[in-house]
Design a protein around this motif. Structure first.
Motif, PDB file in Angstrom:
ATOM      1  N   ASP A 353     129.802  22.278  71.670  1.00 60.64           N
ATOM      2  CA  ASP A 353     128.956  21.455  72.539  1.00 60.64           C
ATOM      3  C   ASP A 353     127.779  20.926  71.730  1.00 60.64           C
ATOM      4  N   PHE A 354     127.191  21.843  70.953  1.00 60.33           N
ATOM      5  CA  PHE A 354     126.024  21.467  70.157  1.00 60.33           C
ATOM      6  C   PHE A 354     126.393  20.347  69.179  1.00 60.33           C
ATOM      7  N   LEU A 355     127.570  20.481  68.535  1.00 59.00           N
ATOM      8  CA  LEU A 355     127.969  19.463  67.560  1.00 59.00           C
ATOM      9  C   LEU A 355     128.085  18.090  68.229  1.00 59.00           C
ATOM     10  N   LEU A 356     128.578  18.095  69.505  1.00 63.32           N
ATOM     11  CA  LEU A 356     128.755  16.815  70.187  1.00 63.32           C
ATOM     12  C   LEU A 356     127.414  16.120  70.391  1.00 63.32           C
ATOM     13  N   THR A 357     126.378  16.940  70.671  1.00 65.22           N
ATOM     14  CA  THR A 357     125.083  16.316  70.966  1.00 65.22           C
ATOM     15  C   THR A 357     124.287  16.065  69.690  1.00 65.22           C
ATOM     16  N   PHE A 358     124.906  16.316  68.559  1.00 67.26           N
ATOM     17  CA  PHE A 358     124.121  16.319  67.332  1.00 67.26           C
ATOM     18  C   PHE A 358     123.521  14.965  66.996  1.00 67.26           C
ATOM     19  N   LYS A 359     124.276  13.895  67.376  1.00 68.82           N
ATOM     20  CA  LYS A 359     123.755  12.560  67.009  1.00 68.82           C
ATOM     21  C   LYS A 359     122.476  12.219  67.764  1.00 68.82           C
ATOM     22  N   GLN A 360     122.235  12.980  68.859  1.00 70.41           N
ATOM     23  CA  GLN A 360     120.982  12.773  69.609  1.00 70.41           C
ATOM     24  C   GLN A 360     119.761  12.888  68.701  1.00 70.41           C
ATOM     25  N   ILE A 361     119.874  13.796  67.726  1.00 74.98           N
ATOM     26  CA  ILE A 361     118.715  14.072  66.868  1.00 74.98           C
ATOM     27  C   ILE A 361     118.197  12.781  66.251  1.00 74.98           C
ATOM     28  N   HIS A 362     119.125  11.887  65.926  1.00 82.44           N
ATOM     29  CA  HIS A 362     118.671  10.658  65.275  1.00 82.44           C
ATOM     30  C   HIS A 362     118.462   9.532  66.286  1.00 82.44           C
ATOM     31  N   GLY A 363     118.481   9.896  67.587  1.00 81.09           N
ATOM     32  CA  GLY A 363     118.290   8.871  68.625  1.00 81.09           C
ATOM     33  C   GLY A 363     116.820   8.479  68.778  1.00 81.09           C
ATOM     34  N   ASP A 364     116.572   7.462  69.619  1.00 83.33           N
ATOM     35  CA  ASP A 364     115.210   6.914  69.734  1.00 83.33           C
ATOM     36  C   ASP A 364     114.221   7.907  70.324  1.00 83.33           C
ATOM     37  N   THR A 365     114.636   8.608  71.391  1.00 78.06           N
ATOM     38  CA  THR A 365     113.689   9.509  72.080  1.00 78.06           C
ATOM     39  C   THR A 365     113.042  10.452  71.074  1.00 78.06           C
ATOM     40  N   VAL A 366     113.923  11.110  70.280  1.00 75.56           N
ATOM     41  CA  VAL A 366     113.416  12.080  69.307  1.00 75.56           C
ATOM     42  C   VAL A 366     112.530  11.368  68.294  1.00 75.56           C
ATOM     43  N   GLN A 367     113.001  10.243  67.781  1.00 74.80           N
ATOM     44  CA  GLN A 367     112.232   9.532  66.749  1.00 74.80           C
ATOM     45  C   GLN A 367     110.827   9.201  67.247  1.00 74.80           C
ATOM     46  N   ASN A 368     110.755   8.720  68.518  1.00 71.37           N
ATOM     47  CA  ASN A 368     109.444   8.351  69.060  1.00 71.37           C
ATOM     48  C   ASN A 368     108.538   9.573  69.145  1.00 71.37           C
ATOM     49  N   GLN A 369     109.127  10.691  69.601  1.00 67.09           N
ATOM     50  CA  GLN A 369     108.340  11.922  69.727  1.00 67.09           C
ATOM     51  C   GLN A 369     107.767  12.314  68.357  1.00 67.09           C
ATOM     52  N   LEU A 370     108.584  12.175  67.312  1.00 69.40           N
ATOM     53  CA  LEU A 370     108.143  12.582  65.973  1.00 69.40           C
ATOM     54  C   LEU A 370     107.035  11.664  65.477  1.00 69.40           C
ATOM     55  N   VAL A 371     107.190  10.378  65.741  1.00 70.78           N
ATOM     56  CA  VAL A 371     106.139   9.448  65.305  1.00 70.78           C
ATOM     57  C   VAL A 371     104.829   9.831  65.979  1.00 70.78           C
ATOM     58  N   ALA A 372     104.917  10.132  67.281  1.00 73.84           N
ATOM     59  CA  ALA A 372     103.705  10.483  68.021  1.00 73.84           C
ATOM     60  C   ALA A 372     103.041  11.726  67.425  1.00 73.84           C
ATOM     61  N   GLN A 373     103.860  12.679  66.959  1.00 76.06           N
ATOM     62  CA  GLN A 373     103.271  13.928  66.448  1.00 76.06           C
ATOM     63  C   GLN A 373     103.083  13.915  64.931  1.00 76.06           C
ATOM     64  N   CYS A 374     103.403  12.747  64.311  1.00 77.93           N
ATOM     65  CA  CYS A 374     103.281  12.633  62.846  1.00 77.93           C
ATOM     66  C   CYS A 374     104.107  13.709  62.129  1.00 77.93           C
ATOM     67  N   VAL A 375     105.324  13.925  62.574  1.00 75.58           N
ATOM     68  CA  VAL A 375     106.177  14.907  61.894  1.00 75.58           C
ATOM     69  C   VAL A 375     107.306  14.166  61.191  1.00 75.58           C
ATOM     70  N   GLU A 376     107.528  14.494  59.920  1.00 78.47           N
ATOM     71  CA  GLU A 376     108.592  13.832  59.148  1.00 78.47           C
ATOM     72  C   GLU A 376     109.950  14.408  59.554  1.00 78.47           C
ATOM     73  N   ILE A 377     111.004  13.596  59.382  1.00 82.67           N
ATOM     74  CA  ILE A 377     112.357  14.054  59.710  1.00 82.67           C
ATOM     75  C   ILE A 377     112.742  15.349  58.970  1.00 82.67           C
ATOM     76  N   PRO A 378     112.527  15.450  57.617  1.00 83.14           N
ATOM     77  CA  PRO A 378     112.973  16.686  56.942  1.00 83.14           C
ATOM     78  C   PRO A 378     112.340  17.930  57.563  1.00 83.14           C
ATOM     79  N   LEU A 379     111.050  17.855  57.886  1.00 79.38           N
ATOM     80  CA  LEU A 379     110.373  19.004  58.491  1.00 79.38           C
ATOM     81  C   LEU A 379     110.979  19.288  59.867  1.00 79.38           C
ATOM     82  N   TYR A 380     111.210  18.215  60.614  1.00 78.36           N
ATOM     83  CA  TYR A 380     111.766  18.377  61.961  1.00 78.36           C
ATOM     84  C   TYR A 380     113.113  19.090  61.899  1.00 78.36           C
TER      85      TYR A 380
END
Length: 956
Positions: A353-380
């Protein structure tokens, strides 16, 4: 006054008479040092990673433990372990669990690394300096008071959490936050024990809601650890509560009980809990709280858990945030492994199940959240690791090879997702990974540069290779591929975390050349900007690994970069720790003594570093430890027959280690030993050259002893070195040592420090003086000094020494002086030093010499009798009785009782000893029996009369 008319002794015939008779002994098979054969006790083999623990059978020549023979070869600990370790076949797991374990981790074997061991690592790694907040249900509080007493939120004011007014606790530091969660955990236990079950449930709901909040995202893994602790507590409380309801006035349920044996009240209560939880409105708390009490399904139905797990697994699909979802899956695996480790399918479903949702990580929602918190992808991406590692560890636990290969294939299909790859390497068996090292390196190289940090992948691979070996032919290529990547790392912290792991692989499979290259590379990376200052633990670990694998020290110190590597440890306390490690390894592994200049120069440098770290604030224990390590080194240095070289080494060591007293003491002993070795080689006949060398040794000791601070160390070493000088025919040097000892006695303080405690010194002084007297018997008089000048000197010193008022030591010493004087009057002394003429030869029984001794005896006896008189007071009568008997025994052993005066004195002492009823009757009786026995020996008939003059008083 009375004089001790010493009886003349024939030591040879005496020793013949008193020798123990020898009994022929047939040893047969028995010998106390022979190893004992222990037969193997058939205990179950453990299935631990890489080790099978069981009592071994050994009849080999290696020393066996003498205690095991008593146990008929069954070692109680192995038996315990065999009883405690459950039979580890997964399908029958539940039925065979014999004993309830407090933490129930015994459902899976001991080779499964439990969650508890990962907690602290996660808490230490995922930290934040940002402020955190907790929403707590509180009636609106007065402004300002909330934060000042933020940690005191009162339980009483907990309102119904779903509707009640909520008060946020803002601006908490990470530590405050952790304290607050700890408090909630405590409140939960308190509420439970005061029977406020609803309040307890509210606290748990409140806590699990916090898991949907990812505002400070890098702290999330730690938050998960803290909050699931509370959920675990809750789960345990509920389970134990229902279990206790099943008691029905009889013994508790067996571990593998069936739902039929559970009474209705218990079932009712259990259902009630599940209904309460099902009515929680929000998904995340509902999911977590139900997972927490998953085990309680056992009370309701056989299949309860296996029906429940898939449903909960599917519920997780409703969580939108991929990070929150993956941790929810990890929690589900955690309770699943604990409660039903055999239900592997739901674990696997969870992962896929987790593998199926894995592409979510690179989706917009997550990306926006990271930009807001100034967190880089590798750290995330690294935030996912603990959860995925755990899920995979659960799946991989005792999984067949096929499954692991299938998982690898899945990862490949996902386009070599580095995050997954890393977790696979962390969770799967080291042997599985090591065997496919080249595949993994290929996959790592294909990973996307911008995602999960590549050096972490190499670090994970290195950790596996430290535990298991890759195929022989791949070894060098693996090292080259890994090091190519590692050496390019710009960030020193990233670099050293990787290098530290790969050093072990290098030491394990390669030669000094490769190890040197790696050390050189580390120096090159860590020296600029003093980067090494932030990496001491890793650098220490590198040294530790190198010395673990290289035990040949001439090889180790010829690794060109080894000592320059040590120069990076510029913080003194760390540097000393590292030096201590190296010295400990040397003392442990260096088999034979050495004179190898490479080893000596390196170790002198290391020991000097340790010695120079000592200052006024250094603790005694630390000094003792450093000194022991340096002494261990000094004892291992030997230049063979080149004694002069050996002496100059000791001279150099003395100048280098002058601040550590135990080292100076060791050097004095070593130099004395060197002098005795020389004597042995020359069979006691020194040549001109060796005589000069021995005098040099003696001089070394003579000038080193005064620098010691411990007075008894000085006294004993003066005596010891004097004996060595005497044995080597250096008479005037021996006299100098003995004179120094005599003149030091007055300085002995009343109290001395022994291991940090103040103790009276008299017993030590008594012991030393008795030793000294034994040596003085054979020391010849000096032609220019008077007769017995050393003995007289010592007596004067004892006379002037201020003894404690309540002490009889002075008299005990005087009594021992009489033993010495009587031995000195004999025609031939009881022992001699080879090639040294003692006074028996020098004076040849000259009457003037004997008269001198007699005069001394009279003086000493007068002193003893005076002292006995002063003990006539009420409170000292017991001491008077003991001393009188002590002196009586001296006269009996050494005096000639045919002399009337002496005979009368002994009778008086005997009567004094029992005059006031303090004598020990048993001792008196034995003494009298001894006198009667002696009277039967030739030339001892006068003892018959003596025995008649010694009455035994009955104690009335």
């Amino acid at each position: 006054g009375a004089s001790l008319h010493a009886r003349s002794r024939n030591y040879v015939s005496e020793s013949e008479v008193y020798k123990l008779e020898s009994v022929p002994l047939d040893f047969g098979d028995y010998h106390p040092l022979k190893p004992i054969t222990v037969t193997e006790s058939k205990t179950k083999k453990m299935s631990r990673k890489g080790s099978t623990s069981s009592t071994s059978s050994s009849s080999s020549s290696s020393m066996m433990d003498p205690l095991s023979s008593v146990l008929d070869g069954t070692d109680p600990l192995s038996l315990f372990a065999a009883a405690a370790d459950p039979v580890t076949t997964t399908s029958t797991m539940d039925s065979t669990r014999k004993k309830r374990d407090k933490d129930d981790s015994s459902a899976v074997g001991s080779d499964f690394e439990p969650w508890s061991s990962k907690r602290s690592e996660i808490l230490a790694r995922y930290t934040t300096t940002e402020k955190l907040s907790i929403v707590s249900g509180r009636k609106a509080a007065t402004p300002g008071s909330a934060v000042s007493e933020k940690v005191r939120t009162r339980l009483e004011e907990l309102d119904d959490l779903e509707e009640g007014s909520q008060k946020e606790l803002l601006n908490l530091t990470q530590q405050d936050y952790m304290n607050r969660i700890e408090e909630l955990n405590q409140s939960l236990k308190d509420a439970w024990s005061s029977d406020q079950k609803v309040k307890a449930l509210k606290i748990v709901i409140q806590c699990s809601k916090l898991l949907s909040d990812t505002t400070v995202i890098q702290f999330y893994p730690s938050k998960f650890v803290l909050i699931t602790d509370i959920l675990d507590t809750f789960g345990k409380l509920v389970y134990e509560r229902i279990l206790s309801m099943c008691m029905d006035n009889r013994a508790s349920l067996p571990d593998n009980f069936s739902p039929e044996s559970v009474n209705d009240t218990a079932k009712e209560t259990c259902l009630n809990w599940f209904f309460k939880i099902a009515s929680i409105r929000e998904l995340i708390p509902r999911l977590y709280v139900e997972a927490a009490i998953l085990k309680c399904n056992k009370f309701l139905s056989k299949m309860g858990i296996s029906e429940c797990l898939p449903r909960l697994t599917s519920m997780i699909r409703g969580i939108g945030d991929p990070l929150v979802a993956v941790y929810a899956r990890a929690y589900l695996c955690r309770v699943g492994m604990e409660v039903a480790p055999q239900l592997k399918e739901s674990l696997n479903k969870n992962f896929f199940d987790f593998l199926l949702t894995f592409k979510q990580i690179h989706g917009d929602t997550v990306q926006n959240q990271l930009v807001a918190q100034c967190v880089e992808i590798p750290l995330y991406l690294t935030l996912y690791s603990p959860a995925i590692d755990w899920i995979l560890q659960c799946i991989a636990y005792r999984a067949p090879e096929v499954l692991l290969t299938e998982m690898m294939e899945r990862c490949k299909k996902l386009g070599n997702n580095a995050l997954l790859l890393n977790s696979v390497m962390s969770a799967f068996r080291a042997e599985f990974i090591a065997a496919r090292s080249m595949d993994f390196i290929g996959m790592i190289k294909e990973c996307d540069e911008s995602g999960f940090p590549k050096h972490l992948l190499f670090r994970s691979l290195g950790l596996n290779l430290a535990l298991a070996d890759p195929p022989e032919n791949d070894r060098l290529q693996i090292l080259n591929e890994a090091w190519k990547v590692i050496t390019k790392l710009k960030n020193p912290q990233d670099y050293i975390n990787c290098a530290e792991v790969w050093v072990e692989y290098t030491c394990r499979h390669f030669t000094k050349r490769e190890v040197n290259t790696v050390l050189a590379d580390v120096i090159k990376h860590m020296t600029p900007d003093r980067a090494f200052e932030d990496a001491y633990p890793q650098l220490q670990s590198i040294i530790q690994k190198v010395i673990t694998y290289i035990h040949d020290f001439s090889l180790l110190f010829s690794v060109e970069k080894f000592l320059p590597f040590l120069d990076m440890f510029q913080k003194e306390c760390v540097r000393v720790e590292v030096c201590k490690c190296i010295m400990e390894a040397f003392i442990k592994h260096q088999q034979e003594s050495t004179k190898d200049p490479v080893i000596l120069n390196a170790l002198l440098h290391i020991c000097k570093t340790m010695h120079d770290s000592v200052n006024a604030l250094t603790l005694e224990d630390e000094k003792r430890m450093l000194a022991a390590l340096i002494n261990g080194f000094i004892k291992m240095v030997s230049f063979g027959r080149d004694f002069e070289q050996q002496l100059s080494f000791y001279v150099e060591a003395r100048s280098m280690f002058c601040n550590l007293e135990p080292v100076l003491v060791q050097l004095i002993h070593s130099v004395n030993q060197l002098a005795m070795e020389t004597r042995k080689v020359m069979k006691g006949n020194h040549s001109r050259k060796t005589a000069a060398f021995v005098r040099a040794c003696v001089a070394f000791c003579f000038i080193t002893i005064p620098s010691l601070s411990s007075i008894f160390a000085r006294l004993n070493l003066y005596l010891h070195s004097g004996q060595v000088a005497l044995a080597n025919q250096c008479l005037s040097q021996a006299d100098a040592f003995f004179k120094a000892a005599v003149s030091l006695v007055p300085e002995v303080p009343k109290m001395i420090n022994i291991d940090g405690k103040m103790r009276p010194s008299d017993s030590f002084l008594l012991e030393f003086l008795c030793n000294f007297f034994s040596t003085l018997l054979v020391v010849p008089d000096h032609p220019e000094q008077g007769v017995l000048f050393l003995v007289r000197g010592l007596l004067n010193v004892i006379q002037d020494y201020t003894w404690e008022d309540n002490s009889d030591d002075k008299i005990r010493i005087y009594t021992n002086v009489l033993h010495l004087l009587s031995a000195m009057t004999q025609e031939t002394y009881i022992y001699h030093v080879d090639k040294v003429d003692s006074n028996d030869t020098l004076y040849g029984g000259d009457s003037k010499f004997l008269a001198e001794i007699n005069k001394l005896c009279e003086t000493v006896i007068a002193q003893i009798l005076d002292h006995l008189k002063t003990l006539g007071k009420e409170e000292t009568l017991k001491r008077q009785s003991q001393l009188a008997l002590y002196f009586f025994n001296t006269i009996l052993a050494h005096g000639d009782l045919r002399n009337n005066k002496l005979n009368q004195l002994s009778v008086n002492l005997w009567n004094l000893a029992q005059k006031h009823g303090f004598a020990d009757t048993k001792t008196m009786v034995k003494t009298l029996e001894y006198i009667k026995r002696r009277s039967k020996q030739p030339e001892m008939s006068h003892f018959t009369d003596l025995a008649l003059r010694l009455p035994l008083q009955s104690r009335t």
